[in-house]
Design an enzyme around this catalytic site. Structure first.
Site, mmCIF file in Angstrom:
data_model
loop_
_atom_site.group_PDB
_atom_site.id
_atom_site.type_symbol
_atom_site.label_atom_id
_atom_site.label_comp_id
_atom_site.label_asym_id
_atom_site.label_seq_id
_atom_site.Cartn_x
_atom_site.Cartn_y
_atom_site.Cartn_z
ATOM 1 N N LYS A 1 0.831 -0.877 0.325
ATOM 2 C CA LYS A 1 -0.349 0.150 -0.190
ATOM 3 C C LYS A 1 0.928 1.176 -0.353
ATOM 4 O O LYS A 1 1.921 0.978 0.646
ATOM 5 C CB LYS A 1 -0.805 0.137 1.686
ATOM 6 C CG LYS A 1 -2.313 1.223 1.462
ATOM 7 C CD LYS A 1 -2.337 1.381 2.115
ATOM 8 C CE LYS A 1 -1.650 2.837 3.079
ATOM 9 N NZ LYS A 1 -1.606 4.298 3.089
ATOM 10 N N GLY B 1 7.132 5.116 8.560
ATOM 11 C CA GLY B 1 6.686 5.940 8.834
ATOM 12 C C GLY B 1 6.339 6.211 9.940
ATOM 13 O O GLY B 1 7.004 5.780 10.488
ATOM 14 N N SER B 2 5.756 7.182 10.631
ATOM 15 C CA SER B 2 5.880 7.727 11.853
ATOM 16 C C SER B 2 5.665 6.422 13.323
ATOM 17 O O SER B 2 5.350 5.146 13.080
ATOM 18 C CB SER B 2 4.707 8.608 12.113
ATOM 19 O OG SER B 2 3.774 7.904 12.096
ATOM 20 N N THR B 3 6.220 6.481 14.231
ATOM 21 C CA THR B 3 6.463 5.504 15.705
ATOM 22 C C THR B 3 4.853 5.527 15.706
ATOM 23 O O THR B 3 5.126 4.018 16.422
ATOM 24 C CB THR B 3 7.427 6.487 16.442
ATOM 25 O OG1 THR B 3 9.060 6.316 15.917
ATOM 26 C CG2 THR B 3 7.545 5.002 17.694
ATOM 27 N N GLU C 1 10.556 0.761 10.323
ATOM 28 C CA GLU C 1 11.394 1.938 10.063
ATOM 29 C C GLU C 1 10.495 3.355 10.208
ATOM 30 O O GLU C 1 9.960 3.527 9.451
ATOM 31 C CB GLU C 1 11.575 1.756 8.565
ATOM 32 C CG GLU C 1 13.804 3.013 8.632
ATOM 33 C CD GLU C 1 13.255 4.354 8.247
ATOM 34 O OE1 GLU C 1 13.255 4.681 9.357
ATOM 35 O OE2 GLU C 1 13.537 4.012 6.616
ATOM 36 N N CYS D 1 13.503 10.744 7.654
ATOM 37 C CA CYS D 1 13.189 10.003 9.162
ATOM 38 C C CYS D 1 14.667 10.322 9.788
ATOM 39 O O CYS D 1 15.440 10.318 10.838
ATOM 40 C CB CYS D 1 12.642 8.773 9.329
ATOM 41 S SG CYS D 1 13.607 7.648 8.149
ATOM 42 N N GLU E 1 10.150 14.999 16.971
ATOM 43 C CA GLU E 1 10.531 14.721 14.997
ATOM 44 C C GLU E 1 9.112 15.836 14.107
ATOM 45 O O GLU E 1 8.258 15.955 14.690
ATOM 46 C CB GLU E 1 9.927 13.340 14.278
ATOM 47 C CG GLU E 1 10.383 13.721 13.188
ATOM 48 C CD GLU E 1 10.051 11.858 12.382
ATOM 49 O OE1 GLU E 1 9.434 11.652 12.675
ATOM 50 O OE2 GLU E 1 11.463 11.576 11.935
#
Ligand code: ADP
Length: 496
Positions: free
Chosen positions: A191, A244-246, A267, A301, A398
């Site tokens: 996706k 993507g985001s944590t 990641e 990132c 971030e």
């Protein structure tokens, strides 16, 4: 291939490019069950480029069915040499279409066309070629046990792999997932980000042209909470790889725990420290540090968003860094000399501006930028904060935008302690001419990658991933193969 899912669009440079808009399942572009579509926006103008078909949970089911059938009935029988040939053929086709792919990446994402063509595309192609080379080199071991027994291991594919990728490097992230997954003999349901669906669909057409059997690669455009969550929760997906985001990474891990314990690689975010010692080559340190934070408009990132400068060169560094920022061109991604394009979306733009406000409110000095660039699209001026301390949000969280926080340090111990004060551990950098100091500090930094006297160097054969809350697992290089294979031990009794 139905013409309903092919359209020609005119690029800002006047050229025409064919885009695909359907879901790519079983080597065909198709509609979704719900017949829904969504629009993708040009971040340089804020205007709609085109609408694409939106996948729901039901479409994920269909894609997983296709990938399962392809895995069991066809792909498992294609040997490593053949898989390698197919992947090299794909890389050839991407090379053939490099101009169109780079232009489409620039249009959909906002990164400069020149950067897409000279950085994103060549590395994407390298990644496919690198993993093509591994296809026929994946094998187990013979393990000595007893004389009358024979034991060996096999490194087998995991099965159907889900992949959920972000919008900051759409083509690269696609290759980081598909390269090792296919090399190891898995099939994939991928996706893309809802913000950048276009280039993956163009590559989908190339997978078909290269001759990949149907169902081996399936590519869906869609949203996270629907199609993304369906992948993460799916009972017939054996592994999921996410970038993507944590925050979303945590939901992916939970989804695995709540469903079939699929293997998970993540990641995630970062807040990478970049440490400049007084003995470094100052001009080089300025150049690389600028690239470290402002490359891809700060939407990396691993961005070196916390810069620590030793006190004796602090003022000098700041002056040169500011001058460098004032010399780079921000603007139209299709201009040859543009370094910084727009942020990806209005939402990201607003988020970054709110961090800038918090930096000002918390008492950091806004040295440069801090405002929108121009009056169209989602551009933000390169923004430099100085006099930043460890407790400020802009030093902890971030930002994922063109905002750098610069602080002073005196000693090695002090800067190492500060470097470790966030929950992240994706990357770090050190600038010094003292080789033993560079090595000692690299060894002590809790980060998946440490750059010395450089920043943002990536190769298909060098692993990348996070310590701490920056992720689980390593992508790229030989290390990535471990994430896409499982080991089977076979014990044979020779006496029976
Ligand atoms: P960003 O905040 O930078 O857009 P996200 O982590 O939200 O990054 O998005 C990265 C990818 O994760 C995108 O493909 C997005 O659609 C997907 N995603 C977002 N939310 C979820 C979710 N709840 N489950 C699965 N995937 C998700």
């Amino acid at each position: 291939m139905s013409s309903n899912y092919e359209e020609n669009i005119t690029l800002p440079n006047g050229k025409t490019v064919k885009v695909y808009t359907g879901l790519f399942i079983n080597n065909e572009f198709v509609d979704s069950i719900d017949r829904k579509r969504f629009e993708t926006i040009n971040p340089a103008t804020g205007k709609v480029i085109i609408s694409v078909v939106e996948a729901s949970e039901k479409d994920v089911d269909i894609a997983v069915e296709a990938a399962t059938k392809a895995f069991n009935e066809e792909w498992i029988h294609v040997n490593g040499q053949e898989r390698g040939k197919l992947m090299n053929k794909l890389a050839d086709l991407m090379e053939r279409d490099i101009d169109e792919l780079a232009a489409l990446e620039s249009l959909d994402n906002g990164k400069p066309y020149a950067v897409a063509k000279s950085v994103d595309l060549p590395l994407t192609i390298d990644v496919y070629r690198y993993f093509a080379g591994w296809c026929d080199k994946i094998h187990g071991k013979v393990i000595e046990t007893q004389n009358d027994k024979f034991c060996y291991t096999r490194h087998e594919p995991i099965g159907v792999c889900g992949a959920i990728i972000p919008w900051n490097f759409p083509l690269l992230m696609q290759s980081w997932k598909l390269g090792p997954a296919l090399a190891c003999g898995n099939t994939v349901v991928l996706k893309t980000s809802e913000l950048t669906p276009l280039t993956a669909l163009k590559v989908a057409a190339l997978f078909k042209e290269a001759g990949f059997p149907k169902g081996v690669v399936n590519i869906l455009s869609g949203f996270g909470p629907t199609a993304g969550a369906a992948i993460a929760h799916h009972m017939k997906i054996d592994k999921v790889a996410f970038t993507g985001s944590t925050a979303v990474g945590r939901t992916i891990l939970k989804a695995s725990a709540d469903s079939n314990l699929k293997k998970v690689t993540l990641e995630l975010g970062g807040k990478s420290p970049n440490i400049i010692f007084a003995d470094s080559d100052l001009d080089e340190a300025v150049k690389w540090s600028y690239h470290g934070i402002f490359f891809n408009h700060g939407q990396c990132c691993c961005a070196g968003s916390r810069v620590y400068v030793q006190d004796s060169i602090y003022d000098n560094f700041i002056e040169k860094f500011k001058a460098h920022a004032q010399s780079v061109k921000v603007g139209d991604p299709f201009h040859d000399d543009t370094y910084q394009g727009p942020q990806i979306s209005q939402r990201q733009f607003d988020r970054i501006m709110s961090y800038i406000e918090s930096g000002k409110e918390e008492g950091a000095t806004l040295l440069l930028g801090g405002k929108q660039h121009g009056d169209e699209g989602f551009f933000i001026c390169p923004t430099i904060f100085t006099d930043v301390n460890e407790n400020m949000k802009i030093m902890q969280e971030e930002i994922f935008g063109p905002v750098v926080a610069i602080a002073k340090f005196k000693t090695v111990d002090e800067v190492i302690e500060k470097a470790h004060l966030t929950t992240y551990g994706l990357a770090a950098a050190v600038f010094t001419k003292d080789i033993s100091r560079a090595i000692k500090i690299s060894n002590s930094l809790r980060a998946g990658t440490v750059w010395v006297n450089c920043y943002n160097l990536f190769n298909a054969n060098t692993p990348f991933g996070g310590y701490k809350e920056s992720g689980i697992g390593r992508e790229l290089g030989k290390y990535a193969l471990e994430l896409y294979t499982q080991v089977k031990t076979v014990q044979i009794n020779l006496e029976s």
